[in-house]
Design an enzyme around this catalytic site. Sequence first.
Site, PDB file in Angstrom:
ATOM      1  N   THR A  64       0.834  -1.204   0.000  1.00  0.00           N
ATOM      2  CA  THR A  64       0.000   0.000   0.000  1.00  0.00           C
ATOM      3  C   THR A  64       0.868   1.254   0.000  1.00  0.00           C
ATOM      4  O   THR A  64       0.618   2.208  -0.759  1.00  0.00           O
ATOM      5  CB  THR A  64      -0.938  -0.010   1.218  1.00  0.00           C
ATOM      6  OG1 THR A  64      -1.743  -1.191   1.178  1.00  0.00           O
ATOM      7  CG2 THR A  64      -1.839   1.221   1.237  1.00  0.00           C
ATOM      8  N   ARG A  78       5.440  -7.270  -6.950  1.00  0.00           N
ATOM      9  CA  ARG A  78       5.312  -8.704  -7.203  1.00  0.00           C
ATOM     10  C   ARG A  78       3.859  -9.062  -7.514  1.00  0.00           C
ATOM     11  O   ARG A  78       2.938  -8.333  -7.142  1.00  0.00           O
ATOM     12  CB  ARG A  78       5.748  -9.509  -5.972  1.00  0.00           C
ATOM     13  CG  ARG A  78       7.234  -9.464  -5.694  1.00  0.00           C
ATOM     14  CD  ARG A  78       7.553 -10.119  -4.368  1.00  0.00           C
ATOM     15  NE  ARG A  78       6.940  -9.398  -3.259  1.00  0.00           N
ATOM     16  CZ  ARG A  78       6.722  -9.911  -2.064  1.00  0.00           C
ATOM     17  NH1 ARG A  78       7.047 -11.168  -1.815  1.00  0.00           N
ATOM     18  NH2 ARG A  78       6.170  -9.189  -1.113  1.00  0.00           N
ATOM     19  N   LYS A  92      -3.300 -13.707   4.911  1.00  0.00           N
ATOM     20  CA  LYS A  92      -2.711 -12.377   4.796  1.00  0.00           C
ATOM     21  C   LYS A  92      -3.446 -11.474   3.807  1.00  0.00           C
ATOM     22  O   LYS A  92      -3.432 -10.258   3.907  1.00  0.00           O
ATOM     23  CB  LYS A  92      -1.238 -12.520   4.380  1.00  0.00           C
ATOM     24  CG  LYS A  92      -0.435 -11.228   4.443  1.00  0.00           C
ATOM     25  CD  LYS A  92       1.039 -11.517   4.212  1.00  0.00           C
ATOM     26  CE  LYS A  92       1.853 -10.245   4.277  1.00  0.00           C
ATOM     27  NZ  LYS A  92       1.626  -9.360   3.143  1.00  0.00           N
TER      28      LYS A  92
END
Length: 558
Positions: free
Chosen positions: A75, A96, A107
């Site tokens: 973020t 990625r 997650k």
Amino acid sequence: MHVPTDIEIASQVKKKPIKDIAALIGLQEEEWEPYGKYKAKINLSVLDRYKEQPDGNLILVTSINPTPAGEGKSTVTVGLGQAMNQLGHRTVVALREPSLGPTMGLKGGASGGGYAQVVPMEDINLHFTGDIHAITAANNALAAFIDNHIYQGNECHIDVRRIVWKRVMDLNDRALRNVVVGLGGIKQGVPREDGFNITVASEIMAIFCLASDLADMRRRLSRIVVGYQTDETPVTVADLGVEGALTLLLKEAIMPNLVQTLENTPAIIHGGPFANIAHGCNSLLATKMASKLGDYVVTEAGFGADLGAEKFLNIKARMGELDPKAVVIVATVRALKMHGGAEKANLKEENLVALREGIKNLKKHMETIEAFGLPFVIALNRFVHDTDEEINFVQSWCKEQGVEVSLTEVWEKGGNGGLDLAEKAVQTIQNKQAKFMPLYELEETIENKINRIAQQVYGANGVHFTPQAKEQIKQMEANGWANLPICMAKTQYSLSDDPKRLGRPETFDITVRELRPSIGAGFLVALTGDVLTMPGLPKEPAALKMDVNENGDAVGLF
């Protein structure tokens, strides 16, 4: 008050056609291939055309040791890129590709959050352009070729007890960690023990991310060690003669992917190795491409500076001859409180005592980045439950340390919430000379390289090598592999190899239980503690909240 979810925010923002994003960074029509309206593959010929173009300023985003939910590193990376462009700096973000393992697990995805996201986020977090599926196919094709070679007479004299190549899938599935293949009689193959890794832990993923072009990827694939003969002579993909077929399966995937952020900042997303079990960085091709197409590049490396940043700097930057100019270290009040002893269930409650103790974790990561000769800025990523007193404490502590800190609110405000961070990052690059140097020389012994990482990056007293690891080191030296860099596989939650030792632990050793050669990738993997190469799903995986509505739109995807 309803706080919109990431996918609700992403669906409400107007995206530009991908041709407009391609034009924004100077791509010619023949240099990109559309994958629908908002995604494209970039042809590797771009690097030839821009060969003489100076590289843009490379900014690496890393973090402290995270909570299980993560601290918003992606973020902040996206928000910083948006803010840089708002300030008039032509900036490209390099990230990625998310794995379905964490997306469907605990997650979440890796496309940013709030008003600092890359889009189309549902595509990126699911199948995207199929790169990870192509890597899965190539990995499992090699596994099939190995078993077929043995069934058809085993000309390479592979010892079935010494096959090290495993099958993969891009999901968390603990039931597949250890399996037996070849059962069912003589026509079904040769029975043997096998197992699965998650795709992002495959050596083919690492090769994919470190190759400089298609020919280099083919050479690297040929060097993969799949197993050993009875006298421990390595058997490689070149011995099987299938490097061409594996390259064929990856020829489209090797082209980096172009998308955009919510504010139409160009983003190149490519490759997705985990940083706790692999080297944790997006592809070298994507980073180099972004460096040619932007005056500034903002990229990230997985988990804390003890994992992703260490590997970015000791492995990726060394192999790719990258020249990072500055680092952003992301910290959050909640993670610092966790490192100071606060219970995970109570991280939303103000706790200045825990914060004061936990900030030692941030201090260690600052020292690590300094050891590499790089200037840095602290990004204090604000969460809604952080109190003013907690924010003020961290800012005052940074000021006492003589360190630049920026309160970052990109989740809530997009690029506007990262303008101060962007200004401080640019000033840091302009005013502080980076003197980047890897922490060890490749000519050092394997033990010395691992000790340097453990002592300088983790703060360990030293390293304990199991008898198995010692034998493997001898074998690697005998095979001529001693001069490769080290890829440490370690828990992301602690500086030590024990996930329960939070904060800044002292008086501990790192235990290396096993070493694995990744000769195609060009490094040696050292496994520590109980780190797993095939994770499991939590009791309540994120997948339980996912669905599609009557229009076929994704719901519950964060």
